[in-house]
Enzyme design. Structure first.
Site, PDB file in Angstrom:
ATOM      1  N   GLN A 215      -0.596 -16.367   1.190  1.00 34.27           N
ATOM      2  CA  GLN A 215       0.729 -16.945   0.889  1.00 34.27           C
ATOM      3  C   GLN A 215       0.821 -18.356   1.460  1.00 34.27           C
ATOM      4  OE1 GLN A 215       2.739 -15.168  -1.069  1.00 34.27           O
ATOM      5  NE2 GLN A 215       1.345 -13.425  -0.939  1.00 34.27           N
TER       6      GLN A 215
ATOM      7  N   TYR B 186      -0.780  -6.589   1.692  1.00 37.25           N
ATOM      8  CA  TYR B 186      -0.963  -6.451   0.224  1.00 37.25           C
ATOM      9  C   TYR B 186      -0.125  -7.439  -0.578  1.00 37.25           C
ATOM     10  CZ  TYR B 186       2.661  -2.583   0.200  1.00 37.25           C
ATOM     11  OH  TYR B 186       3.770  -1.791   0.322  1.00 37.25           O
ATOM     12  N   GLU B 187      -0.424  -7.497  -1.874  1.00 36.61           N
ATOM     13  CA  GLU B 187       0.135  -8.542  -2.765  1.00 36.61           C
ATOM     14  C   GLU B 187      -0.183  -9.941  -2.265  1.00 36.61           C
ATOM     15  OE1 GLU B 187       1.330  -8.425  -5.743  1.00 36.61           O
ATOM     16  OE2 GLU B 187       1.318  -6.252  -5.851  1.00 36.61           O
ATOM     17  N   GLY B 188      -1.393 -10.115  -1.749  1.00 40.85           N
ATOM     18  CA  GLY B 188      -1.784 -11.412  -1.181  1.00 40.85           C
ATOM     19  C   GLY B 188      -1.435 -11.443   0.284  1.00 40.85           C
TER      20      GLY B 188
END
Lengths: 593, 593
Positions: B448, B441-443
């Site tokens: 990244q 999650y969060e990319g």
């Protein structure tokens, strides 16, 4: 949904692991490729159509202990009975007891597919097969005639009772006790933990093989005996008699393989009658129980390796299917409409190809190990000894590399699924949960590494491993000679990797010889992985070289090249860890105090 | 049970990540080391004594949806209220709204400890803090005055509503719709999934930040607006008014973080009244919602990185404690009575030291990133720009390396526990289950890597990353100059690793410049790991060089040496993968079709 890769499995057995050549030489008697294909096809059909559809539901519901008996997931009892009706339980068992005496290679290939369908389910017969093997090798004729036919048919299942709370890897300290009776039987008292499929509703009787200690036994591993302890005693006419003094006290709440009951078993507390003690029958000689266990331990380790292969295959299939469907963003070079399937993103393709290469590599290593087991069984004299050593050498590598691959591939599979991978209903997480036990049980992978370095490398004073490495060189020479452009830099890179393996091997053999045990063991796990990586690439190359006429040769060459140019470069770091890592490890040890 | 490593954390902040120097220079005004120590000590006490004891129970029970409301695990509501009573929610928030405006470094250090206690619990305030940040930067004065004081105090919590079933990583395709009303408010309609802490019983009101699309919005990412949508509308006097038209439809059944409700949220289906549409207030400008989101995304990514560090620390502590207690076999050199503690086996020591090095390395990278965030915030002009670039560069590395470390370390932790690691009651498996979401999650970590290679390396035309690498060289020079024997071959090995990093960086910058995007992205993940490994060793070296006078310098040097001589050698394989791996990846791509 999992679909058994029957063609790929048959190809690997025949052209990579040596089955075709062995059949040609007549090593397996009448067995021909047609029969092999028929067996694999039907085992695959059963795995895809019967086992796999019940895998997820079995995981969700899990096995439950209700009033002293274990309820298995819905449909699993019928599944088991359909499976034994197919004769699968006795595939490699002796014909004298109703088995088919087929090569172990076929067995591990079929086991792989059933484990892909449901590892928790396929564990059940795995244990029975181990028990059959121990009993067949070490049991008395009477014991064998009473128990083996029903265990080979699958009418009764078997278990292995080794572990106690303070005796896991080190069985020498176990406390379960056996008392001699005047009639030649024994009474067993004690507690065993982590007993896989120790109690269930699949069969009317369960045949426990239990390690225990006699009152006058010497301490340590030389004082352990093996006993057959049935759940129900068996009457003279073969019918079931009294309930024996043993029961399942509780089930473990585990990370994975929820459908498989992991039992704490209590022997001899008098729950079912006035007289205490579970009736047991000696298997093998008194105080020689561990030797009996060891005869089956190698095959059990390979069987666990197959679980790693199986999970890796299933996880890879699921991830590829998802990556083709799921669309996000626009990959470089994507010219289609809208978002691209995520499989078009190079990073996702890299994960999937890594999964493919590790799966196929692990499979080939495991099948090659099974081939060695077969050859040791069917060959004679010096040849048998050679193959015995080969199977000894390959077993810890097959077990550890394949089970590590199972975890790594399943974890990559979760990653490919993104947020959906973390949701249980997707099924990707189950593979990770199930896979995680395989590097632990049947000897942790760290213990496999100790075995590899201290017992397997020194076989024939190091000549065996050196001979094996020389064989690997022949493969890279053949790649170089093939002049196939698709191999890219494969030959040069594999030569470098083999040089790393040679260097690390020589260093370890010398360290062992010089009694530098701590230094050798500091790099044992790195060495084990190094060996597995090299074998992965070598077997992929062997597959790429094979002219099977199935139109897939270019693909196999491309996968081999991917492994050679993207995965295998890790070997130099591993070699370095083996030959240079011990000192800094020892220097840092006190940090942990 | 987890015990917050307050001394180690304080040391890393001050002597590795730059806090002591920044304080000396007066970068943070009145803030002194005494206050830092006091804050860390109390945050650590809360983590060890209040959060951690409720972690396992919260996992077992999980969050439950009962009649439209989410029941959190027993004791968690009180835990939350004790936590906000300590003023922790507003640590870095602006003083104007009741916050303490302290450096982000302190915040991430405290977050690490709470996440070690329970990642599922600590997730709740993480989301609120992100919402505060977005609102503070982009909200109108009226919105801020109504919502921020209560969000800063923690009386109300916040959420972030981004994902929809077909819009995960690619937000450009989201479908939730917003309609303008005459009074300047909006009505929101749509479904959002994976909304962390989207509904719960901690607070009386929940402030949702929701991405949606106006009817006349341009397609793609340039047509997305951000709205504040409270669960309950707020009256003029600040009291709660009508229930807004939104609710939690269901919770996900997840692999881990069971205590954290992951909600499907429905907006505007008229459940609570005749008029349909959830009342929303625009945050920032229409169609500029994604820019608003991005302002908080970097910090959210670092926050997720901290979860990786947190799990790694907790898993390492647990494994070390177990390895000291558990006895099996006799390790080489063991002279004690009976079996040795398993920590004496070299392979187990290797696993534990690897866990320690990865944990400490990830921590240092994350803190260094937080330091850059702080400096960008407190500095001005060119200096601020420099630190802004540094935080931009470090964020994807901190997020990905630390979350991968979280999974790897937790998995090693399970392995150290052997069979017990697979049993849920042990707690080691929970760390693995919880950790597994953080690389997603969060990319995802793959995203990244794309960010790192395509947006961060090219900052200042590559000058920033080159300057950073030059700084790393200074550390290895200092190691060489230190003449401390304990460092072993550290300097030479880190120089080689930095050369690998330089080579890969130059290759990628050139590939990006030449528009070879597919080739660059093929090795992006390998590059990201390469960077993280080098930073791990460099920061461990920096720690080893620091004269903190706490008697632990030799241990730090030993850990650095272990990393340099056992872990860092992987960089050459990673460099090779970056610079040579793309072709074979592309050649093998068609296998997946």
């Amino acid at each position: 949904m999992y679909k058994a890769p029957v063609d790929e499995i048959a190809f690997t057995l025949k052209h990579v692991a040596g089955l075709a050549e062995a059949i040609d030489r007549g090593a397996f008697g009448e067995l021909g490729e047609d029969l092999v294909d028929a067996i694999l096809g039907e085992a695959g059909r059963f795995a895809s159509e019967e086992v796999a559809p019940l895998g997820d539901a079995g995981d969700r519901r899990g096995a439950r202990l209700v009033g002293g008996t274990v309820e298995t997931p819905e449909g699993w009892r019928d599944l088991y009975h359909n499976w034994i009706a197919g004769g699968w339980n006795g595939l490699t068992a002796p014909e004298a007891y109703g088995g088919q005496n087929l090569p172990h290679m076929l067995h591990v290939a079929a086991m792989e597919m059933w484990n892909s369908g449901s590892m928790a389910f396929a564990l059940a017969p795995t244990l029975t097969m181990g028990a059959i093997e121990a009993l067949e090798k070490h049991g008395t004729e009477v014991l064998k005639s009473v128990f083996l036919p029903k265990m080979v048919s699958g009418e009764w299942m078997g278990t292995m009772n080794l572990t106690e709370p303070h005796a896991g890897s080190d069985l020498g300290v176990l406390k379960t006790r056996a008392e001699r009776c005047d009639d030649g039987t024994y009474r067993i008292f004690g507690q065993k933990i982590f007993i896989t499929w120790g109690e269930h509703d699949f069969t009317d009787n369960i045949v426990h093989l239990v390690l225990a200690r006699l009152p006058d036994a010497p301490p340590g591993t030389k004082g352990i005996s093996l006993f057959l302890v049935p759940k129900f005693l068996v009457n003279g006419d073969g019918s079931l008699g009294a309930r024996n003094d043993l029961f399942c006290h509780s089930l473990e709440h585990k990370l994975g393989i929820h459908g498989s009951p992991t039992c704490t078993m209590i022997y001899g507390d008098g729950r079912f009658g006035a007289e205490k003690g579970a009736v047991g029958y000696l298997v093998g000689e008194e105080n020689r129980g561990l030797a009996c266990m060891f005869t089956m331990m190698n095959n059990a380790r390979l069987a666990v390796g197959m679980q790693g292969v199986a999970i890796a295959e299933a996880a890879t299939q699921k991830a590829i299917a998802y990556a083709k469907e799921r669309r996000q963003g626009r990959a470089p070079g994507w010219s289609g409409e809208g978002m691209s399937p995520i499989i078009e993103h190079p990073d996702v393709a890299r994960m999937l190809l890594t999964m493919k290469a590790l799966t196929q590599g692990s499979r080939a290593i495991a099948y090659a190990c099974a081939h060695a087991v077969d050859m040791a069984h069917f060959a004679e004299g010096e040849e048998a000894r050679h193959w015995q050593e080969r199977s000894s050498l390959l077993t810890p590598i097959a077990k550890s590399f394949a089970t590590d691959a199972g975890v790594d591939v399943a974890s990559l599979g979760v990653q490919v699924h993104g947020g959906m991978g973390f949701i249980e209903e997707t099924g990707a997480a189950r593979y990770l949960r199930d896979a995680r036990i395989a590097p632990i049980y049947e000897g942790t992978n760290g213990i496999q590494a100790i075995d590899l370095v201290t017992r397997k490398l020194p076989l024939s004073d190091g000549a065996h491993v050196r001979g094996f490495i020389a064989e690997l060189r022949e493969v890279t020479a053949a790649v170089a000679a093939s002049n196939r452009k698709g191999f890219g830099e494969t030959a040069a890179r594999l030569d470098a990797a083999i040089a790393d393996l040679e260097g690390a091997t020589a260093w370890l053999l010398s360290a062992i010889r010089d009694g530098k045990l701590a230094e050798a063991l500091a790099g044992a796990t790195a060495y084990q992985r190094l060996f597995g990586l090299v074998l992965t690439a070598i077997y992929l190359a062997k597959g790429g070289l094979a002219e099977a006429g199935d139109g897939k040769q270019e693909q196999r060459i491309a996968l081999c090249r991917f492994a050679a140019e993207n995965l295998v470069s890790e070997t130099s770091a591993l070699e370095d860890r083996v030959t240079n890592g011990a000192e800094s490890l020892a220097a840092a040890r006190s940090i942990l105090d």
